[in-house]
Design a protein around this motif. Sequence first.
Motif, PDB file in Angstrom:
ATOM      1  N   GLU A   1      -1.428  -3.349 -30.373  1.00  0.00           N
ATOM      2  CA  GLU A   1      -2.262  -3.169 -31.569  1.00  0.00           C
ATOM      3  C   GLU A   1      -3.033  -1.849 -31.543  1.00  0.00           C
ATOM      4  OE1 GLU A   1      -4.630  -6.695 -31.769  1.00  0.00           O
ATOM      5  OE2 GLU A   1      -2.892  -8.015 -31.799  1.00  0.00           O
ATOM      6  N   GLN A   2      -2.399  -0.810 -30.979  1.00  0.00           N
ATOM      7  CA  GLN A   2      -3.025   0.518 -30.932  1.00  0.00           C
ATOM      8  C   GLN A   2      -2.109   1.552 -31.581  1.00  0.00           C
ATOM      9  OE1 GLN A   2      -4.822   1.953 -27.265  1.00  0.00           O
ATOM     10  NE2 GLN A   2      -4.765  -0.105 -26.391  1.00  0.00           N
ATOM     11  N   ILE A   3      -2.714   2.646 -32.049  1.00  0.00           N
ATOM     12  CA  ILE A   3      -1.975   3.833 -32.467  1.00  0.00           C
ATOM     13  C   ILE A   3      -2.384   4.951 -31.510  1.00  0.00           C
ATOM     14  CG2 ILE A   3      -1.538   5.503 -34.298  1.00  0.00           C
ATOM     15  CD1 ILE A   3      -2.230   3.338 -36.331  1.00  0.00           C
ATOM     16  N   LEU A   4      -1.476   5.345 -30.637  1.00  0.00           N
ATOM     17  CA  LEU A   4      -1.750   6.332 -29.601  1.00  0.00           C
ATOM     18  C   LEU A   4      -1.486   7.741 -30.131  1.00  0.00           C
ATOM     19  CD1 LEU A   4       0.198   4.507 -26.747  1.00  0.00           C
ATOM     20  CD2 LEU A   4      -2.268   4.392 -27.157  1.00  0.00           C
ATOM     21  N   ASP A   5      -2.103   8.728 -29.511  1.00  0.00           N
ATOM     22  CA  ASP A   5      -1.779  10.122 -29.778  1.00  0.00           C
ATOM     23  C   ASP A   5      -0.502  10.476 -29.025  1.00  0.00           C
ATOM     24  OD1 ASP A   5      -3.996  10.577 -31.379  1.00  0.00           O
ATOM     25  OD2 ASP A   5      -5.257  11.149 -29.676  1.00  0.00           O
ATOM     26  N   GLU A   6       0.365  11.234 -29.631  1.00  0.00           N
ATOM     27  CA  GLU A   6       1.612  11.616 -28.962  1.00  0.00           C
ATOM     28  C   GLU A   6       1.343  12.344 -27.651  1.00  0.00           C
ATOM     29  OE1 GLU A   6       5.686  14.224 -29.697  1.00  0.00           O
ATOM     30  OE2 GLU A   6       4.335  13.852 -31.376  1.00  0.00           O
ATOM     31  N   ASP A   7       0.239  13.124 -27.600  1.00  0.00           N
ATOM     32  CA  ASP A   7      -0.087  13.872 -26.379  1.00  0.00           C
ATOM     33  C   ASP A   7      -0.369  12.955 -25.190  1.00  0.00           C
ATOM     34  OD1 ASP A   7       0.235  16.295 -27.611  1.00  0.00           O
ATOM     35  OD2 ASP A   7      -1.898  16.551 -28.091  1.00  0.00           O
ATOM     36  N   ALA A   8      -0.665  11.666 -25.456  1.00  0.00           N
ATOM     37  CA  ALA A   8      -0.938  10.721 -24.372  1.00  0.00           C
ATOM     38  C   ALA A   8       0.343  10.175 -23.737  1.00  0.00           C
ATOM     39  CB  ALA A   8      -1.777   9.553 -24.888  1.00  0.00           C
ATOM     40  N   LEU A   9       1.487  10.536 -24.317  1.00  0.00           N
ATOM     41  CA  LEU A   9       2.769   9.997 -23.859  1.00  0.00           C
ATOM     42  C   LEU A   9       3.582  11.070 -23.139  1.00  0.00           C
ATOM     43  CD1 LEU A   9       3.653   8.015 -27.115  1.00  0.00           C
ATOM     44  CD2 LEU A   9       2.411   7.209 -25.092  1.00  0.00           C
ATOM     45  N   PRO A  10       4.363  10.702 -22.114  1.00  0.00           N
ATOM     46  CA  PRO A  10       4.523   9.341 -21.608  1.00  0.00           C
ATOM     47  C   PRO A  10       3.300   8.857 -20.828  1.00  0.00           C
ATOM     48  CG  PRO A  10       5.736  10.860 -20.224  1.00  0.00           C
ATOM     49  CD  PRO A  10       5.205  11.671 -21.381  1.00  0.00           C
ATOM     50  N   MET A  11       3.000   7.583 -20.972  1.00  0.00           N
ATOM     51  CA  MET A  11       1.955   6.919 -20.210  1.00  0.00           C
ATOM     52  C   MET A  11       2.638   6.145 -19.088  1.00  0.00           C
ATOM     53  SD  MET A  11      -0.743   4.042 -21.607  1.00  0.00           S
ATOM     54  CE  MET A  11      -1.381   5.155 -22.865  1.00  0.00           C
ATOM     55  N   ARG A  12       2.205   6.383 -17.849  1.00  0.00           N
ATOM     56  CA  ARG A  12       2.843   5.744 -16.694  1.00  0.00           C
ATOM     57  C   ARG A  12       1.804   4.925 -15.932  1.00  0.00           C
ATOM     58  NH1 ARG A  12       5.299  11.383 -15.991  1.00  0.00           N
ATOM     59  NH2 ARG A  12       7.319  11.184 -17.064  1.00  0.00           N
ATOM     60  N   LEU A  13       2.077   3.636 -15.784  1.00  0.00           N
ATOM     61  CA  LEU A  13       1.134   2.702 -15.185  1.00  0.00           C
ATOM     62  C   LEU A  13       1.794   1.962 -14.030  1.00  0.00           C
ATOM     63  CD1 LEU A  13      -0.001   1.145 -18.581  1.00  0.00           C
ATOM     64  CD2 LEU A  13      -1.261   2.883 -17.285  1.00  0.00           C
ATOM     65  N   THR A  14       1.015   1.643 -13.008  1.00  0.00           N
ATOM     66  CA  THR A  14       1.531   0.852 -11.892  1.00  0.00           C
ATOM     67  C   THR A  14       0.471  -0.128 -11.420  1.00  0.00           C
ATOM     68  OG1 THR A  14       2.615   0.920  -9.725  1.00  0.00           O
ATOM     69  CG2 THR A  14       0.825   2.481 -10.079  1.00  0.00           C
ATOM     70  N   ALA A  15       0.924  -1.246 -10.883  1.00  0.00           N
ATOM     71  CA  ALA A  15       0.013  -2.269 -10.354  1.00  0.00           C
ATOM     72  C   ALA A  15       0.723  -3.051  -9.261  1.00  0.00           C
ATOM     73  CB  ALA A  15      -0.441  -3.212 -11.466  1.00  0.00           C
ATOM     74  N   TRP A  16      -0.047  -3.437  -8.253  1.00  0.00           N
ATOM     75  CA  TRP A  16       0.449  -4.324  -7.195  1.00  0.00           C
ATOM     76  C   TRP A  16      -0.260  -5.659  -7.384  1.00  0.00           C
ATOM     77  CZ3 TRP A  16      -1.357  -3.794  -1.420  1.00  0.00           C
ATOM     78  CH2 TRP A  16      -0.771  -4.801  -0.650  1.00  0.00           C
TER      79      TRP A  16
ATOM     80  N   SER B   1       0.833  -1.215   0.000  1.00  0.00           N
ATOM     81  CA  SER B   1       0.000   0.000   0.000  1.00  0.00           C
ATOM     82  C   SER B   1       0.862   1.257   0.000  1.00  0.00           C
ATOM     83  CB  SER B   1      -0.923  -0.001   1.220  1.00  0.00           C
ATOM     84  OG  SER B   1      -1.820  -1.085   1.167  1.00  0.00           O
ATOM     85  N   PHE B   2       1.919   1.252   0.813  1.00  0.00           N
ATOM     86  CA  PHE B   2       2.835   2.395   0.856  1.00  0.00           C
ATOM     87  C   PHE B   2       3.460   2.642  -0.514  1.00  0.00           C
ATOM     88  CE2 PHE B   2       7.479   3.233   1.257  1.00  0.00           C
ATOM     89  CZ  PHE B   2       7.402   4.595   1.441  1.00  0.00           C
ATOM     90  N   MET B   3       3.920   1.577  -1.163  1.00  0.00           N
ATOM     91  CA  MET B   3       4.544   1.725  -2.477  1.00  0.00           C
ATOM     92  C   MET B   3       3.564   2.270  -3.513  1.00  0.00           C
ATOM     93  SD  MET B   3       6.694  -1.820  -2.724  1.00  0.00           S
ATOM     94  CE  MET B   3       7.795  -2.349  -1.401  1.00  0.00           C
TER      95      MET B   3
END
Length: 428
Positions: free
Chosen positions: A242-257, A180-182
Amino acid sequence: MFDIKWIRENARAFDEGLKNRGLEPVSAKLLELDEARRRHLTKLQDAQSRRNAASKEIGKAKGAKDEALASKLMAEVAELKEVIQSGEEEERQLIHALEEALSVIPNTPREDVPVGADETENVEVRRVGAPPKFDFTAKQHFEIGEALGLMDFETAGKVSGARFVYLKGALARLERALGSFMLDLQTDTFGYSETNPPLLVRDDAAFGTGNLPKFAEDLFKTENGYWLIPTAEVSLTNMVREQILDEDALPMRLTAWTPCFRSEAGAAGRDTRGMIRQHQFSKVELVSITTPEQSLDEHERMTACAEEVLRRLGLAYRTVMLCTGDMGFASQRTYDIEVWLPGQDAYREISSCSVCGDFQARRMGARYRDKASKEVRFVHTLNGSGLAVGRTLVAVLENYQQADGSVIIPEVLQPYMGGITRIERPVG
C-alpha cells in the motif's frame, strides 16, 4: 494476482501459461464472472442516472403544479433507491466472487522456463565444486549429530512432537555461526539491508505474498488470528504494501535471519528423520523490490548472492531452473540451488530464488512512480534463501565429517566459533 482486464485482452496466453503449469484453462470462467459484474454495474449506473433525472423532473412537476406527476415520480425515485441499495450489495458479492476466483490462480511462467510436469524435468544450469571423497562410509547428519551427543530428536519429540530437534553445545553454536556468517556476507558484501521483522502477520500480509488463501493448511495460526511466518519473505515483502515508492529507492534489497514455521501438511512420509524438513527452522531470507526493467538482472544477482555462501563454505552444489510444474505459486521463474549431501549421496535443495513480476505487488498494492513519465506502476518482487540455516548445518556436518566421527569447522566459520576448529563428542 492477475488484472482481469489483462486476462480479457490476453485470454489465450493466460490459459497457455496455466496449461504449462499442468492446470486447466480458466479464462472463460473468469471472464463470465467479470461479464456478470460489468452487466450489473451497467444496470446500476442506468438506475442511478434515471434516479437523478427523475429527481429533477419532480421539481419541474411541482413547479407546474402537477402533483399527480410529482407523486408518481417520487414513488419511482423511492423504488430506484431500493433497487440501487440492493444492487450495491449484489455488486459487492459479484466483485468478491471474481476476486476469490482470481486469488487462487498461480502466476504464469516466463517464456524461458522449461515446460515440465515435476522436479524430474528441471534443467541444470551449472554445477560448482566436486563432492568430497571419503575412505569410509559417509554418514547422514542425524547419525553424526546423535553420535556426538549434540542432536536430540527424542527429547524434542517428547516436548513438541515429530519434526523438531534440540541442538546442543557446539552444534547450537554452529547454527548461530552459520546464520551470522550469512547475514554478514549479504549485508557487508552484497548490500542487503538487515531487518528484524515480525514473526506474526495478519491475513492480508499472508495474502499479499500468495500464502493465503490457497495454502492455509501449510501455515500455523494462533488462536487470535495471527499467522506464524513460513519465511521472512512474508514480513519483508509486505514492508512496501500500500505504498508508492520513488523510483530512486529501487532496487530495494532486504535480508533477515528469522525462525520459520511450516506445518508440512503435504510432506507426509518425506524426510521424517533428521533436520531436512522441520516444523520450525531458521533461514536467512533475501528480498528485492525492483522496477520491471530491473527484475530479471536482479534475479541473476540474487541467485549469485545465495550461491556465494556455498562457495565460501567449500560445498559442492548445482543450480537448476525449475520447470513449470515444479514452480511455486507466486513465481514467474525460479532457480533452485542444491547442495551435495554425502550421507544421502544426492544433491538436495538449500535455496530457491524466484522472480514474481508484479504478481505479489498487485495483491499488496505496492507501486512506484516512474521518474521519467511520472506514471504510477506496480513494482516487481523477488525472494530467495540465502540460505536455509538448518540445511546448511546439515551440509557442513556431512561434507566435513571425519572417520572418527568428529566434524571439521570450515575456515570461514572459525571466527564465529570462538576458536573451535573441530566438533568432537564432549568428554564425560
